[in-house]
Write a protein that holds these residues in place. Structure first.
Motif, short mmCIF file in Angstrom:
data_model
loop_
_atom_site.label_atom_id
_atom_site.label_comp_id
_atom_site.label_asym_id
_atom_site.label_seq_id
_atom_site.Cartn_x
_atom_site.Cartn_y
_atom_site.Cartn_z
N GLU A 20 0.83 -1.20 0.00
CA GLU A 20 0.00 0.00 0.00
C GLU A 20 0.87 1.25 0.00
OE1 GLU A 20 -3.34 2.27 2.76
OE2 GLU A 20 -1.98 0.80 3.63
N ARG A 21 0.57 2.14 -0.91
CA ARG A 21 1.28 3.42 -0.96
C ARG A 21 0.50 4.43 -0.14
NH1 ARG A 21 1.30 5.77 -6.11
NH2 ARG A 21 3.16 6.96 -5.60
N PHE A 22 1.15 5.03 0.83
CA PHE A 22 0.45 6.00 1.66
C PHE A 22 1.42 7.02 2.22
CE2 PHE A 22 1.98 3.00 4.81
CZ PHE A 22 2.29 3.80 5.90
N GLU A 67 7.60 18.07 13.87
CA GLU A 67 8.94 18.35 14.40
C GLU A 67 9.69 17.07 14.76
OE1 GLU A 67 8.37 20.98 17.69
OE2 GLU A 67 7.81 22.70 16.41
N ARG A 68 8.94 16.02 15.11
CA ARG A 68 9.57 14.73 15.44
C ARG A 68 9.79 13.86 14.20
NH1 ARG A 68 5.43 14.72 19.47
NH2 ARG A 68 4.34 13.04 18.36
N GLY A 69 9.34 14.33 13.05
CA GLY A 69 9.47 13.55 11.83
C GLY A 69 8.51 12.39 11.75
N ASP A 70 7.41 12.48 12.49
CA ASP A 70 6.43 11.39 12.51
C ASP A 70 5.29 11.61 11.53
OD1 ASP A 70 7.86 9.99 14.43
OD2 ASP A 70 6.80 10.92 16.11
N ALA A 71 5.42 12.54 10.62
CA ALA A 71 4.46 12.75 9.54
C ALA A 71 5.25 13.14 8.30
CB ALA A 71 3.46 13.84 9.91
N ASP A 72 4.60 13.00 7.16
CA ASP A 72 5.23 13.36 5.90
C ASP A 72 4.83 14.76 5.43
OD1 ASP A 72 6.42 10.68 5.52
OD2 ASP A 72 4.33 10.06 5.30
N TYR A 216 -5.65 28.18 5.85
CA TYR A 216 -5.03 26.87 6.06
C TYR A 216 -3.80 26.75 5.16
CZ TYR A 216 -9.29 25.28 8.45
OH TYR A 216 -10.34 25.15 9.32
N GLY A 217 -2.76 26.09 5.67
CA GLY A 217 -1.54 25.91 4.90
C GLY A 217 -1.09 24.46 4.83
N SER A 218 -0.48 24.09 3.71
CA SER A 218 0.12 22.78 3.53
C SER A 218 1.64 22.91 3.59
CB SER A 218 -0.30 22.18 2.17
OG SER A 218 0.33 20.93 1.95
N ILE A 219 2.27 22.03 4.34
CA ILE A 219 3.73 22.06 4.51
C ILE A 219 4.27 20.64 4.36
CG2 ILE A 219 5.65 22.74 6.00
CD1 ILE A 219 3.69 24.43 7.64
N LEU A 220 5.39 20.51 3.66
CA LEU A 220 6.11 19.24 3.58
C LEU A 220 7.11 19.17 4.73
CD1 LEU A 220 6.84 19.20 -0.24
CD2 LEU A 220 5.17 17.77 0.97
N VAL A 221 7.18 18.02 5.39
CA VAL A 221 8.21 17.83 6.42
C VAL A 221 9.56 17.72 5.73
CG1 VAL A 221 9.04 16.29 8.25
CG2 VAL A 221 6.58 16.77 8.02
N ASN A 222 10.54 18.40 6.27
CA ASN A 222 11.84 18.58 5.62
C ASN A 222 12.64 17.26 5.58
OD1 ASN A 222 14.25 19.48 4.63
ND2 ASN A 222 14.60 21.04 6.20
N PRO A 223 12.89 16.71 4.38
CA PRO A 223 13.65 15.45 4.29
C PRO A 223 15.12 15.63 4.67
CG PRO A 223 13.26 16.33 2.09
CD PRO A 223 12.47 17.20 3.05
N PRO A 227 15.36 12.18 7.00
CA PRO A 227 15.53 11.48 5.71
C PRO A 227 14.51 10.37 5.45
CG PRO A 227 17.65 11.77 6.81
CD PRO A 227 16.59 12.15 7.80
N HIS A 228 13.86 9.86 6.50
CA HIS A 228 12.93 8.76 6.31
C HIS A 228 11.56 9.19 5.79
CE1 HIS A 228 11.96 10.25 10.36
NE2 HIS A 228 10.72 9.88 10.07
N VAL A 229 11.27 10.49 5.76
CA VAL A 229 9.93 10.91 5.33
C VAL A 229 9.74 10.58 3.85
CG1 VAL A 229 9.81 12.77 7.04
CG2 VAL A 229 10.57 13.29 4.71
N LYS A 230 8.48 10.33 3.50
CA LYS A 230 8.14 9.95 2.12
C LYS A 230 7.94 11.21 1.29
CE LYS A 230 5.83 5.78 3.79
NZ LYS A 230 4.52 5.08 3.92
N ILE A 231 9.04 11.87 0.98
CA ILE A 231 8.95 13.18 0.35
C ILE A 231 8.36 13.09 -1.06
CG2 ILE A 231 11.34 13.10 -0.46
CD1 ILE A 231 9.33 16.21 0.76
#
Length: 270
Positions: A20-22, A67-72, A216-223, A227-231
């Motif tokens: 599954e891609r998520f 901030e903990r890198g627990d979201a993408d 409302y704003g959309s932000i990407l978590v910084n890879p 480095p593990h985030v699904k950028i």
């Protein structure tokens, strides 16, 4: 044979889950409680073949998860907090997504006399002066942060031990339910209010103040930070959400025939 079939079905399910891609999206409760995600996520899945696992909590907690890198990626509504998140290196490419507004709801009897006011700070000052019951989310959400800024700009620091001001530490839905039960005032985003069913004792009393603008704003978590985030997958969501396909889905959503979210605009044009 039964054991073999059970093992085989478990294996197939685990493989399907692995395939599954998520992405994990940390977001505010208003996008969930308003029903927006239930509407737009199937549209996105059909277009991109990608699932979005939503963690719907207060904006402050959503930022902490990022901030903990627990979201993408994040979809939240506190511009001050969003800008700090990016400035501190946790997020990249913050974009406007949509807006609605906050409203002050309260009992139909309106003991504080705020019905029809266009000045949210004056409305809160009258609530405080009358010591009328007020229920605060108290959860460091975008709504709670807005409420506290309004009190501060009105020159008032409400005391949770005063009797009239109740600090819950709850989401918007429970806060509205408790406000209804207590015949109390509260601040809510208009979309969650529109989707709220328990309205027997509450109504919108103060609205239309430019200070109540809610982007409302959309932000990407910084890879580079995590480095593990699904950028790559997160960017597919981010691009869809902030361009014509996503905006079309957002603006086509209706609650009881009313449009709860609108295309991005500047605060000074609200």
């Amino acid at each position: 044979m039964r054991i073999v079939a059970l093992v085989l079905s478990t294996f197939v399910a685990s493989v399907a889950q692995a395939d599954e891609r998520f992405i994990t999206l940390s977001s505010t409760t208003s996008t969930q409680d308003s029903g927006l995600f239930g509407y737009i996520l199937p549209i996105f899945k059909a277009a991109a073949g990608l699932n979005v696992h939503v963690v719907a909590i207060g904006t402050g907690q959503a930022l902490a998860i990022g901030e903990r890198g627990d979201a993408d990626a994040l979809l939240i509504h506190d511009r001050i907090g969003e800008d700090k998140f990016v400035a501190d290196g946790y997020g990249i490419d913050r974009r406007d997504v949509m807006y609605n507004d906050f409203v002050i709801v309260g009992p139909s009897a309106d003991p504080a006399g705020i019905r029809g006011l266009k000045d949210a700070r004056k409305a809160l000052a009258q609530v405080a002066a009358m010591k009328s019951p007020f229920v605060s989310r108290g959860d460091d959400s975008g709504t709670n942060r807005m409420e506290l800024r309004l009190w501060k700009s009105a020159g008032i620091q409400p005391d949770p031990y005063s009797g009239w001001y109740r600090d819950l530490g709850q989401g918007m839905g429970p806060t509205l339910n408790i406000s209804a039960a207590m015949n109390a005032y509260t601040l809510t985003d208009r979309a969650t209010w529109a989707n709220f069913k328990n309205r027997q004792t509450l109504e919108i009393l103060t609205e239309g103040d430019p200070a109540l603008f809610n982007p409302y704003g959309s932000i990407l978590v910084n890879p580079a930070k995590w480095p593990h985030v699904k950028i790559s997958e997160a960017r597919i969501w981010h691009e869809w959400l902030t361009t014509k396909p996503g905006l079309g889905a957002i603006t086509s959503y209706r609650i009881n025939g009313a449009q709860p979210f609108f295309p991005p605009r500047r605060a000074d044009t609200y």
